[in-house]
Structure formats: structure tokens, C-alpha cells
Design a protein around this motif. Sequence first.
Motif, PDB file in Angstrom:
ATOM      1  N   GLU A   1     -22.093  25.318 -27.722  1.00 45.23           N
ATOM      2  CA  GLU A   1     -21.961  24.916 -26.541  1.00 45.23           C
ATOM      3  C   GLU A   1     -23.747  24.821 -26.408  1.00 45.23           C
ATOM      4  O   GLU A   1     -23.973  23.379 -25.863  1.00 45.23           O
ATOM      5  N   ALA A   2     -24.681  24.987 -27.133  1.00 48.16           N
ATOM      6  CA  ALA A   2     -25.614  24.857 -27.093  1.00 48.16           C
ATOM      7  C   ALA A   2     -25.398  23.586 -27.681  1.00 48.16           C
ATOM      8  O   ALA A   2     -26.867  22.817 -27.401  1.00 48.16           O
ATOM      9  N   VAL A   3     -24.936  23.499 -28.720  1.00 54.57           N
ATOM     10  CA  VAL A   3     -25.289  21.685 -29.065  1.00 54.57           C
ATOM     11  C   VAL A   3     -24.695  21.154 -28.329  1.00 54.57           C
ATOM     12  O   VAL A   3     -25.819  19.727 -28.630  1.00 54.57           O
ATOM     13  N   GLU A   4     -23.891  21.038 -28.189  1.00 57.90           N
ATOM     14  CA  GLU A   4     -23.425  20.234 -27.143  1.00 57.90           C
ATOM     15  C   GLU A   4     -24.118  19.573 -26.079  1.00 57.90           C
ATOM     16  O   GLU A   4     -24.557  19.056 -25.904  1.00 57.90           O
ATOM     17  N   LEU A   5     -24.760  20.980 -24.964  1.00 55.93           N
ATOM     18  CA  LEU A   5     -25.966  20.892 -24.627  1.00 55.93           C
ATOM     19  C   LEU A   5     -26.667  20.224 -24.752  1.00 55.93           C
ATOM     20  O   LEU A   5     -27.548  19.836 -23.439  1.00 55.93           O
ATOM     21  N   THR A   6     -27.661  20.160 -25.743  1.00 56.79           N
ATOM     22  CA  THR A   6     -28.719  19.893 -26.304  1.00 56.79           C
ATOM     23  C   THR A   6     -28.586  18.543 -26.461  1.00 56.79           C
ATOM     24  O   THR A   6     -29.516  17.151 -25.716  1.00 56.79           O
ATOM     25  N   ARG A   7     -27.271  18.220 -26.928  1.00 59.78           N
ATOM     26  CA  ARG A   7     -27.239  16.709 -27.249  1.00 59.78           C
ATOM     27  C   ARG A   7     -26.380  16.219 -25.885  1.00 59.78           C
ATOM     28  O   ARG A   7     -27.293  15.179 -25.514  1.00 59.78           O
ATOM     29  N   GLU A   8     -26.458  16.599 -24.679  1.00 61.38           N
ATOM     30  CA  GLU A   8     -26.426  15.948 -23.325  1.00 61.38           C
ATOM     31  C   GLU A   8     -27.587  15.576 -23.056  1.00 61.38           C
ATOM     32  O   GLU A   8     -27.453  14.279 -21.998  1.00 61.38           O
ATOM     33  N   HIS A   9     -27.669  16.856 -22.847  1.00 58.86           N
ATOM     34  CA  HIS A   9     -29.499  16.548 -21.528  1.00 58.86           C
ATOM     35  C   HIS A   9     -30.408  16.409 -22.408  1.00 58.86           C
ATOM     36  O   HIS A   9     -31.554  16.263 -21.664  1.00 58.86           O
ATOM     37  N   LYS A  10     -31.106  16.690 -23.687  1.00 53.94           N
ATOM     38  CA  LYS A  10     -32.180  16.297 -24.316  1.00 53.94           C
ATOM     39  C   LYS A  10     -33.582  16.948 -24.382  1.00 53.94           C
ATOM     40  O   LYS A  10     -34.240  16.371 -23.456  1.00 53.94           O
ATOM     41  N   PRO A  11     -33.336  18.571 -23.958  1.00 55.17           N
ATOM     42  CA  PRO A  11     -34.376  19.375 -23.732  1.00 55.17           C
ATOM     43  C   PRO A  11     -35.374  19.067 -24.637  1.00 55.17           C
ATOM     44  O   PRO A  11     -35.178  18.684 -25.913  1.00 55.17           O
ATOM     45  N   ASP A  12     -36.586  19.759 -23.720  1.00 59.27           N
ATOM     46  CA  ASP A  12     -37.885  19.826 -24.947  1.00 59.27           C
ATOM     47  C   ASP A  12     -37.921  21.406 -25.402  1.00 59.27           C
ATOM     48  O   ASP A  12     -38.828  20.573 -26.056  1.00 59.27           O
ATOM     49  N   LEU A  13     -37.713  21.639 -24.721  1.00 59.94           N
ATOM     50  CA  LEU A  13     -36.818  23.625 -25.496  1.00 59.94           C
ATOM     51  C   LEU A  13     -35.723  23.851 -25.924  1.00 59.94           C
ATOM     52  O   LEU A  13     -35.027  23.799 -24.870  1.00 59.94           O
ATOM     53  N   VAL A  14     -35.332  24.613 -26.391  1.00 58.21           N
ATOM     54  CA  VAL A  14     -33.791  25.531 -26.374  1.00 58.21           C
ATOM     55  C   VAL A  14     -34.344  27.081 -26.682  1.00 58.21           C
ATOM     56  O   VAL A  14     -35.025  27.138 -27.980  1.00 58.21           O
ATOM     57  N   PHE A  15     -33.720  27.910 -26.092  1.00 60.14           N
ATOM     58  CA  PHE A  15     -34.108  28.724 -25.927  1.00 60.14           C
ATOM     59  C   PHE A  15     -32.596  29.606 -26.753  1.00 60.14           C
ATOM     60  O   PHE A  15     -31.607  29.160 -26.230  1.00 60.14           O
ATOM     61  N   LEU A  16     -32.846  30.345 -28.431  1.00 59.88           N
ATOM     62  CA  LEU A  16     -31.178  30.696 -28.797  1.00 59.88           C
ATOM     63  C   LEU A  16     -31.481  31.696 -29.005  1.00 59.88           C
ATOM     64  O   LEU A  16     -32.257  32.369 -30.112  1.00 59.88           O
ATOM     65  N   ASP A  17     -30.415  32.813 -28.898  1.00 62.50           N
ATOM     66  CA  ASP A  17     -30.146  34.080 -29.129  1.00 62.50           C
ATOM     67  C   ASP A  17     -29.666  34.015 -30.912  1.00 62.50           C
ATOM     68  O   ASP A  17     -28.466  33.268 -31.069  1.00 62.50           O
ATOM     69  N   ILE A  18     -30.038  34.940 -31.790  1.00 63.49           N
ATOM     70  CA  ILE A  18     -29.507  34.368 -33.255  1.00 63.49           C
ATOM     71  C   ILE A  18     -28.610  35.404 -33.139  1.00 63.49           C
ATOM     72  O   ILE A  18     -27.738  34.343 -33.931  1.00 63.49           O
ATOM     73  N   ARG A  19     -27.674  36.102 -32.438  1.00 60.24           N
ATOM     74  CA  ARG A  19     -26.329  35.948 -32.842  1.00 60.24           C
ATOM     75  C   ARG A  19     -25.967  35.997 -31.613  1.00 60.24           C
ATOM     76  O   ARG A  19     -25.344  36.504 -30.603  1.00 60.24           O
ATOM     77  N   MET A  20     -24.528  34.682 -31.281  1.00 63.21           N
ATOM     78  CA  MET A  20     -23.968  34.248 -30.914  1.00 63.21           C
ATOM     79  C   MET A  20     -22.801  34.042 -31.114  1.00 63.21           C
ATOM     80  O   MET A  20     -22.274  33.731 -33.055  1.00 63.21           O
TER      81      MET A  20
END
Length: 274
Positions: free
Chosen positions: A45-64
Motif C-alpha cells: 500500500e505504501a508504494v501504491e499510495l506514493t505512486r498515486e499521491h507523490k508526497p515529499d516524505l514517506v514514513f515507513l515502518d521497518i517491519r510490515m
Amino acid sequence: MSDTTHAPRAILADDERLMREQLRSRIAEVWPELQIVAEAKNGLEAVELTREHKPDLVFLDIRMPGLTGVEAARQIAQLPEDDEWAVPEIVFITAYDQYAVEAFEQGACDYVLKPAERDRLLVTVERIKKRLAQRSGEAEPDGPSNGTLQQLLHSLSARVNPGGAPKYLQWIQASVGQTIQMIPVEDVLFFISDEKYTRVQTPTVEALIRKPIKELVDELDPALFWQIHRSTLVNVKSINGISRDFRGRQLVGVKGLDEKLEVSRSYTHLFKGM
């Protein structure tokens, strides 16, 4: 490249809802201008939402589940850039400081240790603001190249998942009263689910999570946790005996507790010969 004249935008990815809520609240305190435009429950979801919204910053939990935060970051770093958008800054949310130190030292990304503390988050915010200013030409660039980021992510990926070994949970993020605690998995005696919550029992703490047993079965080391009922997982090291009640049901005794855990017929084979 990124247009930082607009209010900066971010995506928050963590598979634990309570952790997302806590971090979102802390971010609002220290960086009220930052817009959380979407939240992801897993790496895909994080990858797809980044592709869709094109944010400046992404906070990513290491373990998902699906993809680890590092694997998601690697895919995000490969997304196509254009004149209006560049690969976002990455901040890892982690309980594993052994991973974070390398990222911090190389300067390719930043990290926040769980649970997010306000003072540490302030440091991260200042770093990210500086990098975004560099992107927009308001400051001289001194950050790493995308190639440096890719090298770091490759290294971190190997450390998160050495030798391709299964990526079992090491920590449980659980609600204890009004607080969130990080509980080492090896400290958990057993998990028991009802329709809404899963109880996490340690020798000293009873906590709650929303993750069902059917998900925990896939995320916990099967050599350490045995499923003994459709709603129960028990730490093998915490078992201190097997008994039967007056109806002939097998019951598991747990070290340090009077509570007995029922073994359903589907799992009685685990205790043959005991």
C-alpha cells in the motif's frame, strides 16, 4: 523535482493502527504544516499510495506484512520522477535501532524509534525540512544521491532479512490502558483472540492488539509459538505441563500463571507422548 512551495505532504505506513495514530498526533505537534495525505497498513500500500499521491516524505515502518519498510523504500526509490516530483525523503519508523544507526550514519534517510518521542521527532523534522529546502534550491545540496540511497537500502534489506530467512515478528506493539508498549515477542506467554481484540499476555502485563490469530500465525516463528486452538497461540517455552479436565479436554499450563489454555481436538497431536 519536488515543488516545495506548497505545504509539504507525507504518507504514513505502519501495520499497527495505534502506532499510526500516535505518530500522526506527534507529527501534528512538531510540524503542523505537514499534510498526512494517506496512510498505509503494509508495504505494498505504501508504494501504491506514493505512486498515486507523490508526497515529499514517506514514513515507513521497518517491519510490515507484504513488503518490509526497506523493500517498500527500494520500490519507491525506483518510481519515475518528473519535473514536478522527485523520489520522496524516507523516514524509517523502527524498534530496531541496529538497523537505524547505519541509515543515520550514511545520511541517506532518517529514522524514528518506537514509540516516537517528541524531542527525537523534532530532530528528524529539522533534517527533513533542510533536505526539502535543498531540493527546491533554497539551500546548497549536501544530501546523498539516489544511488547512495539504493546502496543503503540494499544493505538494510539484507540485515532485515538475512539469507532470505523468514521475517518473523520480534516486537508486538500493544495497547496497555491508554499507552502503547513495545513488547518483545519472546516475553509473550500466549495470545488469545475474541471477536474484536487479541490479548497479549506476558508474565507482568496483559495488553491488547487488533491483529487476529490467523495473521499472527503467519508472522510468528512456528518453532516458538504453537497454535493450540483456533483462537490461541502459546509460547512453547512457557508451557509447564499438560493436564485433562473432567470432560477429557487437554489443558496447557503456563509458567507463572494459574490460567489453563484449552487445546482443541485439531491440535492434540502436538502433545502426543507428553
